[in-house]
Design a protein around this motif. Structure first.
Motif, PDB file in Angstrom:
ATOM      1  N   ASN A 139     -46.079  23.452  18.377  1.00 14.75           N
ATOM      2  CA  ASN A 139     -45.508  24.229  17.429  1.00 14.75           C
ATOM      3  C   ASN A 139     -46.294  25.203  17.292  1.00 14.75           C
ATOM      4  OD1 ASN A 139     -43.619  22.042  17.144  1.00 14.75           O
ATOM      5  ND2 ASN A 139     -44.507  21.292  15.411  1.00 14.75           N
ATOM      6  N   ALA A 186     -45.388  13.281  25.823  1.00 18.08           N
ATOM      7  CA  ALA A 186     -44.374  14.225  24.880  1.00 18.08           C
ATOM      8  C   ALA A 186     -42.830  13.973  25.790  1.00 18.08           C
ATOM      9  CB  ALA A 186     -44.677  15.611  25.064  1.00 18.08           C
ATOM     10  N   SER A 216     -41.483  10.986  24.404  1.00 18.53           N
ATOM     11  CA  SER A 216     -41.044  10.892  23.095  1.00 18.53           C
ATOM     12  C   SER A 216     -39.828  11.726  22.728  1.00 18.53           C
ATOM     13  CB  SER A 216     -42.441  11.796  22.267  1.00 18.53           C
ATOM     14  OG  SER A 216     -43.482  10.982  22.339  1.00 18.53           O
ATOM     15  N   GLN A 217     -39.349  12.340  24.002  1.00 18.02           N
ATOM     16  CA  GLN A 217     -37.942  12.966  23.878  1.00 18.02           C
ATOM     17  C   GLN A 217     -38.150  14.224  22.988  1.00 18.02           C
ATOM     18  OE1 GLN A 217     -34.891   9.990  23.486  1.00 18.02           O
ATOM     19  NE2 GLN A 217     -35.111   9.529  25.558  1.00 18.02           N
ATOM     20  N   SER A 218     -39.040  14.916  22.991  1.00 14.30           N
ATOM     21  CA  SER A 218     -39.320  16.086  22.100  1.00 14.30           C
ATOM     22  C   SER A 218     -39.309  17.372  22.787  1.00 14.30           C
ATOM     23  CB  SER A 218     -40.672  15.744  21.323  1.00 14.30           C
ATOM     24  OG  SER A 218     -41.972  16.109  22.204  1.00 14.30           O
ATOM     25  N   ASP A 219     -38.874  17.568  23.687  1.00 14.12           N
ATOM     26  CA  ASP A 219     -38.594  18.689  24.607  1.00 14.12           C
ATOM     27  C   ASP A 219     -40.068  19.267  24.950  1.00 14.12           C
ATOM     28  OD1 ASP A 219     -36.015  18.898  24.497  1.00 14.12           O
ATOM     29  OD2 ASP A 219     -35.875  20.092  22.712  1.00 14.12           O
ATOM     30  N   LYS A 278     -42.838  18.980  23.160  1.00 19.31           N
ATOM     31  CA  LYS A 278     -43.432  19.714  22.088  1.00 19.31           C
ATOM     32  C   LYS A 278     -44.549  18.918  21.248  1.00 19.31           C
ATOM     33  CE  LYS A 278     -39.841  23.077  21.078  1.00 19.31           C
ATOM     34  NZ  LYS A 278     -38.793  23.608  20.262  1.00 19.31           N
ATOM     35  N   SER A 279     -44.214  17.636  21.381  1.00 22.88           N
ATOM     36  CA  SER A 279     -45.050  16.668  20.469  1.00 22.88           C
ATOM     37  C   SER A 279     -44.835  15.439  20.930  1.00 22.88           C
ATOM     38  CB  SER A 279     -44.541  16.890  18.992  1.00 22.88           C
ATOM     39  OG  SER A 279     -43.317  16.351  18.730  1.00 22.88           O
ATOM     40  N   SER A 293     -44.502  11.282  19.815  1.00 22.18           N
ATOM     41  CA  SER A 293     -44.127  10.423  18.488  1.00 22.18           C
ATOM     42  C   SER A 293     -45.039   9.417  18.257  1.00 22.18           C
ATOM     43  CB  SER A 293     -42.573   9.752  18.780  1.00 22.18           C
ATOM     44  OG  SER A 293     -42.881   8.983  19.961  1.00 22.18           O
ATOM     45  N   MET A 322     -44.869  14.449  14.193  1.00 18.65           N
ATOM     46  CA  MET A 322     -45.219  14.939  15.247  1.00 18.65           C
ATOM     47  C   MET A 322     -46.625  15.393  15.574  1.00 18.65           C
ATOM     48  SD  MET A 322     -42.194  17.789  15.721  1.00 18.65           S
ATOM     49  CE  MET A 322     -42.646  18.650  14.226  1.00 18.65           C
ATOM     50  N   THR A 325     -49.111  17.489  17.943  1.00 19.38           N
ATOM     51  CA  THR A 325     -49.030  18.438  19.105  1.00 19.38           C
ATOM     52  C   THR A 325     -50.473  18.347  19.888  1.00 19.38           C
ATOM     53  OG1 THR A 325     -50.372  20.018  17.671  1.00 19.38           O
ATOM     54  CG2 THR A 325     -47.895  20.023  17.240  1.00 19.38           C
TER      55      THR A 325
END
Length: 420
Positions: free
Chosen positions: A3, A36, A39-42, A44-45, A47, A77, A79
């Protein structure tokens, strides 16, 4: 990656990045990208669930670790910047920075007060994370008793039964496995991770494990004061219920190994304690040994007592002496007839007094003890761990030279007594 960060955070990230080499940063980027993606966060982070599975920490402590590493943002999230800043502080920071992080981590409830319930949560997480399914399957009363011995060595000096940072530091020095565990949670998850290692207890297949004094949690506790290699595998050399309550048999059984040994005693009062002997048990008319040896208590309080450097009265093994000034038997610390721990050559009695050698209290309810069960375990060192004379476990130099060398080493890592 991650982020958008505030300028202050960017500066912290830039400063934290300097704690790692270019190769280390690339490895951490690769690790972050992998976690990441899971985590299926594109990208970005990370989980909390993926974080917990990767680092292998169970229970409430895992949630508190994620909370601290994500810098308590409550957005769920973590990072890349979070990971680098936290690892730089937790693993590469100054001693004060690391201590502060571990103190906050130990406040599992996150309420700003480190109480008994927080320590219970830590120990519960340790139990769920590292002990075998057999140990975890014990009934709740046994589990509570297992935790109780570690809790009993903690001190809560602040008002409202809370721990100060000094209290936590003291507890961690008495239970070094806890400190190792709390200090390695962001290390790569492998069997040699400090604080996660439970020594393998090697004993004959016809021996019922229920007769053994040294349980998994006790072995983990003692192993926290040893090196990774020394905490890998221990072999049962002598057990009084199997081999008989005999000093000569004891000496015969333990003479088969040249490495360090762990002496464990349960007395008629139900207290369990003993000593780690870094040198073989050999006939001497005076104290010998080095500063790797230590005393320990397992019940009712689990504590490790290391040498303070106050004297060289480390290890004692009197065999066949006729002089009253040279008692026959084995012991640690103190002075003849007033040892920190002593078993007479008859193996039917002994004593334990407070001593400056290890800054240890009497290890039992009474100073004069009657053994119920005596065990001795041999440290199994790989044959590759040899010196230039090809002799495993043999240390060169006189006792005094070894003592001074060990003392200097402990000074370097801040473990020597500051009162000398």
């Amino acid at each position: 990656m991650g982020n958008a960060q505030s300028p202050a955070t960017d500066q912290r990230f830039i400063a934290a990045s300097r704690a790692f080499s270019k190769e280390e940063l690339e490895d951490l980027r690769s690790l972050f990208a992998s976690l990441a993606a899971q985590s299926q966060s594109d990208g970005k982070s990370i989980s909390q669930s993926v974080f917990q599975v990767y680092y292998g920490v169970q229970g409430a402590l895992a949630a508190r670790l994620f909370q601290l590493v994500s810098r308590e943002r409550k957005d769920g999230m973590l990072t890349f910047e979070d990971l680098i800043i936290s690892k730089a502080t937790y693993e590469r920071g100054t001693r004060d920075e690391v201590d502060e992080f571990i103190f906050k981590l130990s406040d599992v409830n996150g309420d700003g007060a480190l109480g008994r319930d927080d320590l219970e949560s830590i120990l519960k997480s340790i139990e769920q994370t590292i002990f075998t399914e057999e140990a975890k399957g014990s009934n709740s009363a046994t589990q509570n008793q297992r935790m109780e011995v570690f809790l009993n060595s903690a001190t809560f000096s602040n008002s409202k039964e809370c721990m100060s940072q000094k209290d936590l530091s003291t507890w961690c020095s008495l239970v070094p496995s806890v400190r190792k565990f709390l200090g390695s949670l962001l290390m790569p998850p492998d069997p040699g991770r400090p604080g996660f290692q439970v020594p393998k207890l090697d004993y004959p297949p016809d021996v019922d494990s229920h007769v053994l004094i040294l349980k998994e949690e006790f072995a983990w506790h003692i192993g926290g004061a040893l090196t990774q290699q020394e905490a890998e595998s221990w072999k049962l050399l002598y057990h009084s219920s199997i081999h008989g309550l005999s000093f000569n048999t004891f000496l015969g059984k333990i003479s088969t190994g040249e490495g360090p040994t762990i002496l464990v005693i349960r007395d008629k009062e139900g207290y369990i304690y003993g000593g780690y002997a870094s040198q073989p048990w050999e006939r001497h008319s005076d104290f010998y040994g080095d500063m790797k040896s230590f005393l320990f208590q397992l019940t009712p309080k689990a504590s490790i007592f290391r040498p303070t450097g106050a004297n060289t009265s480390i290890q004692w093994c009197g065999v066949g002496f006729s002089s009253d000034s040279i008692p026959n038997g084995v012991g640690f610390g103190g002075k003849p007839h007033h040892f920190g721990l002593y078993l007479s050559a008859n193996f039917d009695g002994g004593h334990t007094f407070s001593c400056t050698t290890f800054n240890s209290p009497s290890l039992s309810k009474l100073n004069y003890i009657t053994p119920d069960v005596i065990e001795c375990w041999g440290i199994q060192l790989e044959t590759g761990a040899q010196n230039e004379d090809n002799q495993p476990g043999v240390v060169k130099g006189t006792v005094l030279e070894r003592f001074k060398e060990d003392r200097n080493m402990l000074k370097l890592v801040g473990l020597a007594s500051s009162s000398d």
